[in-house]
Design an enzyme around this catalytic site. Structure first.
Site, short mmCIF file in Angstrom:
data_model
loop_
_atom_site.label_atom_id
_atom_site.label_comp_id
_atom_site.label_asym_id
_atom_site.label_seq_id
_atom_site.Cartn_x
_atom_site.Cartn_y
_atom_site.Cartn_z
NE ARG A 154 60.36 -60.66 27.11
CZ ARG A 154 59.46 -59.96 26.44
NH1 ARG A 154 59.48 -58.64 26.48
NH2 ARG A 154 58.53 -60.56 25.74
CG ASP A 155 55.67 -58.81 27.87
OD1 ASP A 155 54.67 -59.17 27.24
OD2 ASP A 155 56.03 -57.63 27.94
CG HIS B 297 52.43 -61.76 23.74
ND1 HIS B 297 53.53 -62.33 24.34
CD2 HIS B 297 52.26 -60.56 24.36
CE1 HIS B 297 54.00 -61.51 25.27
NE2 HIS B 297 53.26 -60.45 25.30
CG HIS C 204 49.78 -56.91 26.61
ND1 HIS C 204 50.61 -56.04 27.26
CD2 HIS C 204 50.58 -57.94 26.22
CE1 HIS C 204 51.85 -56.51 27.27
NE2 HIS C 204 51.86 -57.65 26.64
CB CYS D 31 49.76 -50.93 29.28
SG CYS D 31 49.80 -50.43 27.55
CG ASN E 47 52.00 -59.87 29.67
OD1 ASN E 47 52.10 -60.24 28.52
ND2 ASN E 47 52.91 -59.12 30.26
#
Lengths: 317, 305
Positions: free
Chosen positions: B21-22, B213, B215, B246, B255
């Site tokens: 997803r991300d 979470h 990055h 990003c 990520n």
């Protein structure tokens, strides 16, 4: 999916130390030596000199300029004398050079070196494979250098490789690292840089190693030199800082690869280190913008992309 | 062993895999539905216990997630593994449930400007929207996870106070989210700011209900995660191969890579239940599908060039 829960030894890390850091950290920039040494493309002398000058302007307090090693072994460092003679020596900045043997030491001094570095390893097999002798024998070879350096008031830095793992031996005992570090320190090295040569270390192992070494060498005389081969360098460095280490080696743009893992990355990138330290409120004296410029310069010269994430983020494509 | 003053790291760390997803959401190359499904099926065999599958968001906003229903229906749902999906509003929620979702997530932000820019409403308005979603979810016994973006900094506002993050987190937790994932959306955080943030949030929300979470835009992710672990957090989001860029820093990485995270956790002697080699295989698969080299250093070191 059934998962087998193994009872693994847990690395205990103090949560109370999660917030204590040295107020100042001395960054030892090893890009021109450790970084370039592992780059395939040979960089012209003038470019090396310009890089070092740019790094000096960025405020780095120590810039390892070159290595007085035989060009047979390390062609990239063949121009060691010209580089050392050609760079601008900013007041207050140290420019140590590697001297793998007495001949190299003499050549370094003749070329104007005011600080030298010698190399030991915490692994017998690594030493045997690299320079065909035992650890003890390798340290004995440096006796001559240390005597001469002491007589000439030239400080000597000691490196210990493979402190968190060896490409041949695998695991390295913290006690062995402590033994070698202690030897180098007692021989007269003012600082011992502990190198995770193949970047296999993780924070718990870093902690265990430092705990052992700190029993033998005062923490103020210790540095960490982390390779980022497995992406662990900054986390390992953070752990070292939490333990009180205040000297960190790094390489602009994360230069250098890893001769033991093809395609892998090399040193911890100085830009990423400075970013973290600045965020932590730790004083480094380094101007990140100027550092980024030096990184961009050398990457262009090497025709490669930077390995620094900060540089990647700041660069607009 | 050191003195009794030392506290240990958590014994077990739950990794929430957000690659599908991300990660994919921020990749330029649109991955075909069947490849997404294969990717998720491969991840299901690595030992990961939570895999974020897709986002039931309008395809106008996020074209990569246009096939959310097909992906959700197409994946093999292994017993014991959870497959949450993002549901930005009630409509998305109902679609998700119809497609077989049994866990959902809602995304808040700790920055007003970011909230307005991203989802076109204020934080308060977004919370009201999420209340509806989470209420419906709870009614159907569907667990809801809450995300707070910009937890350590915002591309629009710059610095973000820990107090603001705490306020938004508390709101999400209070409406029924079982876990709050604190996102360093643009990767600007450093261990000091992570520590300050967690100290603030942990006053209101128990550590077991928190996740980080991170990055890796500025290379700080693992150092920040280590700090979080030292503070007692034991749920970490990551994306295989460090997928995703990003959108706010061109050329930057995204990520934190699951492989590099596992490597650190393994080295620390912490249990994750995840097989690193199988994750690397899944990473290799998806990198070929998006036509890019991995962002995982472990993968780079392991697969000789």
């Amino acid at each position: 999916m059934a998962t087998v829960r193994r009872v693994l030894p847990r690395r205990l890390v103090s949560t109370s130390s999660a917030g204590t850091f040295p107020k100042r950290v001395k960054i030892v920039e090893v890009g021109p030596r450790d970084g370039l040494q592992n780059e395939k493309n040979i960089v012209p002398t003038a470019t090396k000199i310009k890089l070092i000058d740019m790094l000096s302007e960025a405020g780095l307090p120590v810039v390892e300029a070159t290595s007085f090693v035989s060009p047979k072994w390390v062609p990239q460092m063949a121009d060691h004398a010209e580089v050392l003679k050609g760079i601008q020596k900013f007041p207050g900045i140290n420019y140590p050079v590697l001297t793998p043997n007495f001949k190299g030491y003499q050549a370094a001094v003749a070329a104007g070196a005011k600080e030298v570095a010698i190399f030991g390893a915490a692994s017998e097999l690594f030493t045997r494979k690299n320079i065909n002798c035992s650890i003890d024998e390798s340290l004995q070879r440096f006796d001559e250098i240390l005597k001469a350096a002491q007589a000439a008031s030239i400080p000597v830095r000691g490196y210990v490789s493979c402190v968190l793992g060896c490409p041949y031996e695998g695991k390295i005992s913290p006690a062995k690292v402590a033994e070698v570090a202690k030897k180098l320190y007692s021989m007269g090295c003012y600082e011992i840089s502990l190198g995770d040569t193949i970047g296999v270390g993780t924070p718990g192992i870093m902690r265990d190693m430092l705990s052992a070494v700190m029993h033998e060498v005062p923490v103020a005389a210790l540095a960490v030199h982390c390779h980022d081969t497995y992406g662990q360098a900054l986390a390992n460095t953070l752990m070292a800082l939490q333990m009180g280490v205040s000297v960190v080696d790094s390489s602009v743009a994360g230069l250098g690869g890893c001769p033991y893992a093809q395609g892998a990355s090399g040193n911890l990138a100085t830009e990423d280190l400075v970013y973290m330290l600045t965020g932590l409120g730790v004083h480094t004296g380094v101007n990140l913008q100027k550092l980024l410029e030096a990184g961009a310069f050398i990457c262009q010269a090497l025709n490669r992309k930077t390995s620094s994430k900060v540089a990647q983020a700041t660069c607009k494509l | 062993m050191e003195s009794s003053q030392l506290s240990g790291l958590p014994e077990y760390v739950k990794i929430v895999e957000v690659g599908p997803r991300d990660g994919l959401q921020n990749e330029k190359v649109i991955v075909p539905t069947d490849k997404k499904i294969e990717f998720i099926n491969q991840l299901s065999q690595t030992g990961l216990s939570v895999i974020e599958v897709t986002s039931f968001v309008s395809s106008r906003w996020i074209p990569q997630m246009a096939d959310h229903t097909e992906v959700m229906k197409g994946i093999r749902q292994y017993p014991g593994i959870r497959y949450p999906v993002l549901t930005p509003n009630l409509q998305g929620f109902h679609r998700a449930v119809a497609a077989g979702a049994t866990e959902i997530s809602v995304f808040g932000a700790a920055s007003e400007s970011f909230s307005k820019k991203n989802i076109n409403c204020s934080i308060e308005e977004s919370m009201e929207r999420f209340e509806e979603v989470v209420k419906s979810a709870r009614h159907m016994n569907i667990p809801a996870r809450g995300y707070v973006s910009c937890a350590l900094g915002c591309p629009c506002e710059g610095s973000v106070t820990p107090q603001k993050v705490t306020e938004v987190s508390k709101r999400l937790y209070g409406m029924g989210c079982y876990e709050i994932s604190l996102g360093d959306t643009i990767g600007v955080g450093t261990p000091g700011s992570m520590k300050k943030l967690l100290e603030s949030v942990m006053k209101e929300i128990p550590p077991r209900a928190l996740a980080v979470h991170c990055h890796d835009t500025y290379g700080q992710a693992l150092a920040n995660i280590l700090t979080a672990l030292q503070m007692g957090i034991n749920v970490v989001d990551s994306a295989v191969s460090g997928l995703g860029g990003c959108p706010y820093a061109k050329g930057a990485s995204g990520n934190v890579a699951t492989e590099d995270l596992i490597y650190m956790l393994n080295g620390l002697g912490l249990n994750t239940g995840v097989n690193l080699y199988k994750v690397m295989e899944a990473g290799d698969f998806i990198c070929k599908a998006v036509n890019k080299t991995t962002n995982s250093k472990v993968a780079q070191a392991s697969f000789s060039a």
